[in-house]
Design a protein around this motif. Structure first.
Motif, PDB file in Angstrom:
ATOM      1  N   ARG A   2      19.072 -38.911  86.900  1.00  0.00           N
ATOM      2  CA  ARG A   2      20.156 -37.945  86.687  1.00  0.00           C
ATOM      3  C   ARG A   2      20.270 -37.722  85.187  1.00  0.00           C
ATOM      4  N   VAL A   3      20.461 -36.491  84.783  1.00  0.00           N
ATOM      5  CA  VAL A   3      20.588 -36.158  83.365  1.00  0.00           C
ATOM      6  C   VAL A   3      21.991 -35.633  83.116  1.00  0.00           C
ATOM      7  N   ILE A   4      22.682 -36.281  82.193  1.00  0.00           N
ATOM      8  CA  ILE A   4      24.046 -35.883  81.829  1.00  0.00           C
ATOM      9  C   ILE A   4      24.030 -35.564  80.333  1.00  0.00           C
ATOM     10  N   ALA A   5      24.219 -34.410  79.889  1.00  0.00           N
ATOM     11  CA  ALA A   5      24.633 -33.222  80.597  1.00  0.00           C
ATOM     12  C   ALA A   5      23.725 -32.075  80.159  1.00  0.00           C
ATOM     13  N   ALA A  33      12.254 -34.986  83.560  1.00  0.00           N
ATOM     14  CA  ALA A  33      13.205 -36.097  83.607  1.00  0.00           C
ATOM     15  C   ALA A  33      13.854 -36.209  84.982  1.00  0.00           C
ATOM     16  N   LEU A  34      14.175 -35.088  85.600  1.00  0.00           N
ATOM     17  CA  LEU A  34      14.772 -35.127  86.940  1.00  0.00           C
ATOM     18  C   LEU A  34      13.824 -35.745  87.958  1.00  0.00           C
ATOM     19  N   LYS A  35      12.540 -35.478  87.822  1.00  0.00           N
ATOM     20  CA  LYS A  35      11.539 -36.008  88.760  1.00  0.00           C
ATOM     21  C   LYS A  35      11.179 -37.467  88.482  1.00  0.00           C
ATOM     22  N   ILE A  74      19.292 -44.147  77.998  1.00  0.00           N
ATOM     23  CA  ILE A  74      18.906 -44.292  79.400  1.00  0.00           C
ATOM     24  C   ILE A  74      19.498 -45.575  79.970  1.00  0.00           C
ATOM     25  N   ASN A  75      20.191 -45.425  81.080  1.00  0.00           N
ATOM     26  CA  ASN A  75      20.662 -46.569  81.841  1.00  0.00           C
ATOM     27  C   ASN A  75      19.624 -46.766  82.948  1.00  0.00           C
ATOM     28  N   TYR A  76      18.692 -47.665  82.709  1.00  0.00           N
ATOM     29  CA  TYR A  76      17.559 -47.840  83.617  1.00  0.00           C
ATOM     30  C   TYR A  76      17.966 -48.312  85.015  1.00  0.00           C
ATOM     31  N   ARG A  79      19.396 -45.321  86.707  1.00  0.00           N
ATOM     32  CA  ARG A  79      18.537 -44.128  86.605  1.00  0.00           C
ATOM     33  C   ARG A  79      19.327 -42.915  86.085  1.00  0.00           C
ATOM     34  N   VAL A  80      20.067 -43.127  84.996  1.00  0.00           N
ATOM     35  CA  VAL A  80      20.866 -42.072  84.395  1.00  0.00           C
ATOM     36  C   VAL A  80      20.443 -41.888  82.938  1.00  0.00           C
ATOM     37  N   ILE A  81      20.269 -40.627  82.552  1.00  0.00           N
ATOM     38  CA  ILE A  81      19.927 -40.272  81.173  1.00  0.00           C
ATOM     39  C   ILE A  81      21.117 -39.532  80.573  1.00  0.00           C
ATOM     40  N   TYR A  82      21.601 -40.024  79.450  1.00  0.00           N
ATOM     41  CA  TYR A  82      22.710 -39.390  78.749  1.00  0.00           C
ATOM     42  C   TYR A  82      22.167 -38.684  77.513  1.00  0.00           C
ATOM     43  N   ILE A  83      22.395 -37.396  77.399  1.00  0.00           N
ATOM     44  CA  ILE A  83      21.969 -36.650  76.223  1.00  0.00           C
ATOM     45  C   ILE A  83      22.904 -37.018  75.085  1.00  0.00           C
TER      46      ILE A  83
END
Length: 100
Positions: A2-5, A33-35, A74-76, A79-83
Motif C-alpha cells: 500500500r502506498v500512502i499517499a 510499488a503497488l505490485k 517502508i513498514n515491511y 507492507r506499507v510505503i509512506y511517501i
C-alpha cells in the motif's frame, strides 16, 4: 504494498509546469510499488538496484533517470510505503533524509 499517499506525488508534478516530466516516471514507480511484496530492504534492492537503503526503513529512489529523488519509509511487516519526500536533487540536498 500500500502506498500512502498518492496525492503527495500528484501534487508534486501538478504544482509547477517544470515538474510535469516527472508524472510518467512517478506513475511507473507507483504501479511497481503497488505490485511489489517487499518484506526486506534486500528485496527492494533486488528490484531497484540504484535505490539507497537508509536507516529506519527509509529508501531513496532515483526517478526520471536520476533527475528526481523519492524518499519513502517502508513498514515491511505491514507492507506499507509512506511517501516522505519527492523533489529535485537540490531540494533533496536541503533536507535531512533521516528525519523527514
Amino acid at each position: 504494498m500500500r502506498v500512502i499517499a498518492l496525492s503527495t506525488l500528484k501534487a508534486f508534478w501538478s504544482t509547477a509546469p517544470k515538474y510535469q516530466d516527472a508524472e510518467a516516471p512517478i506513475q511507473a514507480w507507483y504501479r511497481d510499488a503497488l505490485k511489489a511484496d517487499w518484506s526486506t530492504p534486500a528485496e527492494v534492492k533486488a528490484q531497484y538496484g540504484n535505490a539507497s537503503i537508509l536507516q529506519s526503513g527509509r529508501v531513496v529512489f532515483n526517478i526520471a533517470g536520476n533527475k528526481y529523488r523519492l524518499v519513502v519509509k517502508i513498514n515491511y511487516p505491514y507492507r506499507v510505503i509512506y511517501i516522505r519526500f519527492i523533489g529535485t536533487h537540490r531540494q533533496y540536498d536541503a533536507i535531512d533524509v533521516d528525519t523527514i
